[in-house]
Write a protein that holds these residues in place. Structure first.
Motif, PDB file in Angstrom:
ATOM      1  N   PHE A  11     -13.732  -2.888  -3.302  1.00  0.00           N
ATOM      2  CA  PHE A  11     -12.679  -3.336  -4.219  1.00  0.00           C
ATOM      3  C   PHE A  11     -13.237  -4.192  -5.342  1.00  0.00           C
ATOM      4  CE2 PHE A  11     -10.674  -3.042   0.040  1.00  0.00           C
ATOM      5  CZ  PHE A  11      -9.853  -1.961  -0.231  1.00  0.00           C
ATOM      6  N   ASN A  53     -11.689  -8.565   1.545  1.00  0.00           N
ATOM      7  CA  ASN A  53     -10.741  -7.773   0.749  1.00  0.00           C
ATOM      8  C   ASN A  53      -9.621  -8.722   0.342  1.00  0.00           C
ATOM      9  OD1 ASN A  53      -8.778  -5.981  -0.168  1.00  0.00           O
ATOM     10  ND2 ASN A  53      -8.332  -5.110   1.851  1.00  0.00           N
ATOM     11  N   TYR A 108      -5.301  -9.930   3.889  1.00  0.00           N
ATOM     12  CA  TYR A 108      -4.767  -8.600   4.203  1.00  0.00           C
ATOM     13  C   TYR A 108      -3.338  -8.833   4.706  1.00  0.00           C
ATOM     14  CZ  TYR A 108      -4.359  -4.104   6.636  1.00  0.00           C
ATOM     15  OH  TYR A 108      -3.945  -2.878   7.087  1.00  0.00           O
ATOM     16  N   ARG A 163      -6.227  -5.327  -8.459  1.00  0.00           N
ATOM     17  CA  ARG A 163      -7.287  -4.815  -7.583  1.00  0.00           C
ATOM     18  C   ARG A 163      -7.485  -3.307  -7.766  1.00  0.00           C
ATOM     19  NH1 ARG A 163      -7.102  -3.872  -1.137  1.00  0.00           N
ATOM     20  NH2 ARG A 163      -6.395  -1.855  -1.950  1.00  0.00           N
ATOM     21  N   PHE A 178       0.832  -1.207   0.000  1.00  0.00           N
ATOM     22  CA  PHE A 178       0.000   0.000   0.000  1.00  0.00           C
ATOM     23  C   PHE A 178       0.867   1.257   0.000  1.00  0.00           C
ATOM     24  CE2 PHE A 178      -2.515  -3.277   2.276  1.00  0.00           C
ATOM     25  CZ  PHE A 178      -3.452  -3.479   1.279  1.00  0.00           C
ATOM     26  N   SER A 190      -5.585   2.642  -5.916  1.00  0.00           N
ATOM     27  CA  SER A 190      -4.817   1.563  -5.285  1.00  0.00           C
ATOM     28  C   SER A 190      -5.247   1.348  -3.832  1.00  0.00           C
ATOM     29  CB  SER A 190      -3.313   1.824  -5.425  1.00  0.00           C
ATOM     30  OG  SER A 190      -2.924   2.986  -4.734  1.00  0.00           O
ATOM     31  N   GLN A 191      -4.598   2.051  -2.903  1.00  0.00           N
ATOM     32  CA  GLN A 191      -4.905   1.837  -1.483  1.00  0.00           C
ATOM     33  C   GLN A 191      -6.365   2.207  -1.205  1.00  0.00           C
ATOM     34  OE1 GLN A 191      -2.561   4.241   1.184  1.00  0.00           O
ATOM     35  NE2 GLN A 191      -2.676   2.745   2.841  1.00  0.00           N
ATOM     36  N   GLY A 192      -6.989   1.427  -0.316  1.00  0.00           N
ATOM     37  CA  GLY A 192      -8.407   1.640  -0.076  1.00  0.00           C
ATOM     38  C   GLY A 192      -8.699   2.774   0.884  1.00  0.00           C
TER      39      GLY A 192
HETATM   40  N1  GLN Z   1      -7.104  -2.095   3.869  1.00  0.00           N
HETATM   41  C1  GLN Z   1      -6.621  -1.104   2.955  1.00  0.00           C
HETATM   42  C2  GLN Z   1      -6.523  -1.665   1.567  1.00  0.00           C
HETATM   43  O1  GLN Z   1      -6.672  -2.835   1.380  1.00  0.00           O
HETATM   44  C3  GLN Z   1      -5.250  -0.625   3.294  1.00  0.00           C
HETATM   45  C4  GLN Z   1      -4.906  -0.536   4.717  1.00  0.00           C
HETATM   46  C5  GLN Z   1      -3.475  -0.135   4.879  1.00  0.00           C
HETATM   47  O2  GLN Z   1      -2.881   0.433   3.982  1.00  0.00           O
HETATM   48  N2  GLN Z   1      -2.893  -0.461   5.955  1.00  0.00           N
HETATM   49  O3  GLN Z   1      -6.260  -0.919   0.641  1.00  0.00           O
END
Ligand code: GLN
Length: 387
Positions: free
Chosen positions: A319, A173, A121, A365, A16, A32-34
């Motif tokens: 996502f 995710n 994750y 993603r 991320f 990209s990052q959520g």
């Molecule tokens: N959960 C978020 C994602 O999947 C990112 C969380 C993080 O960057 N620590 O994008």
């Protein structure tokens, strides 16, 4: 010289941070990052600002400020019918990521095994390694309709006499799967018969488009063996506030707290006051939240399909896990590099979420927690792939 502890060295820098920095360097539209590129609600921001102005600026109680624990317990009761004691069964953490760390550090011993679904994750395997536990991976693979699920025999085979815990992320995710009752029953059966603790990561619990989110903790016999983790960030578009919580029996909460008190001691006090306001939101807030995300999901899915990606719309989360094979640009990392450098759109290469990267190479993603104009400009750029 490498100063990084042996257990963490193989994990490098999280994908991320890496991709977000790369996206900024290339001026890419960032899917990209959520994290949302819009702010959370004003009434929530105002509650935190008021808390700062009203002298709520010192350490909080380590388990969370009393009104926050109370409203978390109240909402849990409203949704599940289960009464919990806010003071002993709710622990406020600094985001769900800290909750994951506190649960794993507080619960596991070296030599224990923990079951992780992949893709995962990325903090799950890293923390597992740091506590000296052994991960046992169970693959989520697309079924005929493209929905990612597990084979119950694979799951059964992953349990052993050393299994102490299983991590369950639903809505999931990056695949967008929302585990249904039969999948959760299968997990619960094994947890009960093998005396295993479930740690659930439910940060997308309110972001469900198809089916319904079920808390594993509400299944028979699971209340006393589940730690339910969630957070404010996704539901209230405040990912930088880092407010999360763990709901569990008093005994399991004690294990979480044993670690939590030494990781952060407590979570930022003014943001906990903001969280109290957020969690008091009426049902209409959640309805509008899902409706807005549904239209973002549909727009991006339809556009990606038109451009040539293979996509199954996610049942939950923000996502989309798309197949990029049609573009013939090598693996996920090569494809994302091309996206960022040539097309001007950033996405996440999902092999970082796999212990067996071969399963993720054809995937990419995209996060759709972005303003409509951001999604439109990303799509306009992605059209170049179709030409
Ligand atoms: N959960 C978020 C994602 O999947 C990112 C969380 C993080 O960057 N620590 O994008």
């Amino acid at each position: 010289m490498n100063h990084i502890a042996e257990a963490l060295a193989p994990f490098g820098t999280t994908i991320f941070a890496e991709i977000t920095a790369l996206a900024a360097r290339h001026g890419a539209v960032d899917l990209s990052q959520g994290f949302p590129d819009f702010d959370g609600p004003d009434f929530v921001k105002k509650a935190a600002i008021d808390a700062i102005d009203n002298h709520h600026n010192q350490y909080a109680r380590t388990a969370g400020i009393a009104p926050l624990n109370r409203i978390i317990a109240h909402n849990w009761h409203a949704r599940t019918g289960i009464e919990i004691d806010p003071d002993t069964q709710v622990t406020v953490t600094t985001g769900c990521t800290e909750g994951i760390a506190a649960a794993l550090l507080g619960l596991l011993n070296p030599g224990d095994e923990i079951i992780l679904f992949e893709p995962y994750y990325d903090s799950y395997p890293a923390l597992t390694a740091r506590v000296g536990a052994t991960p046992r991976y169970v693959a989520l693979r697309p079924d005929a309709s493209g929905r990612f699920t597990f084979d119950p025999d694979d799951l059964k085979a992953a349990f052993s006499d050393h299994t102490r815990a299983i991590m369950v992320n639903t809505p999931h995710n990056p695949t967008g799967t929302v585990f249904d009752r039969s999948e959760l029953e299968c997990i619960a059966d094994l947890c009960r018969s093998r005396d295993v603790i479930a740690i659930t990561d439910e940060v997308y619990e309110h972001l469900v488009f198809e089916g319904a989110h079920i808390h594993l903790q509400t299944l028979p016999g699971m209340d006393e063996r589940t730690i339910t983790l969630s957070s404010l960030g996704k539901t209230f578009s405040l990912t930088g506030w880092k407010v999360g919580w763990a709901i569990a029996s008093e005994e399991l909460s004690r294990a979480v707290r044993a670690a939590h008190q030494f990781i952060t001691f407590c979570t930022a006090t003014p943001f906990q006051h903001g969280a109290v306001a957020a969690l008091g939101a009426p049902a209409s807030y959640y309805e509008r939240f899902v409706a807005e995300y549904r239209s973002k999901r549909d727009y991006l899915c339809d556009s990606l399909v038109r451009i040539g990606f293979k996509v199954r719309p996610p049942d939950g989360t923000y996502f989309i896990l798309a197949d990029h094979s049609a573009f013939g640009t090598g693996d996920d990392v090569a494809f994302v590099r091309r996206l960022i450098e040539e097309i001007g759109v950033a996405a996440i290469p999902p092999t970082s979420f796999y212990a067996h990267p071969e399963h993720g190479r054809s995937l990419v993603r995209f996060a759709f927690c972005k303003r409509e104009e951001t999604l439109r400009s990303a799509v306009a750029r992605l059209e170049a792939l179709a030409r």
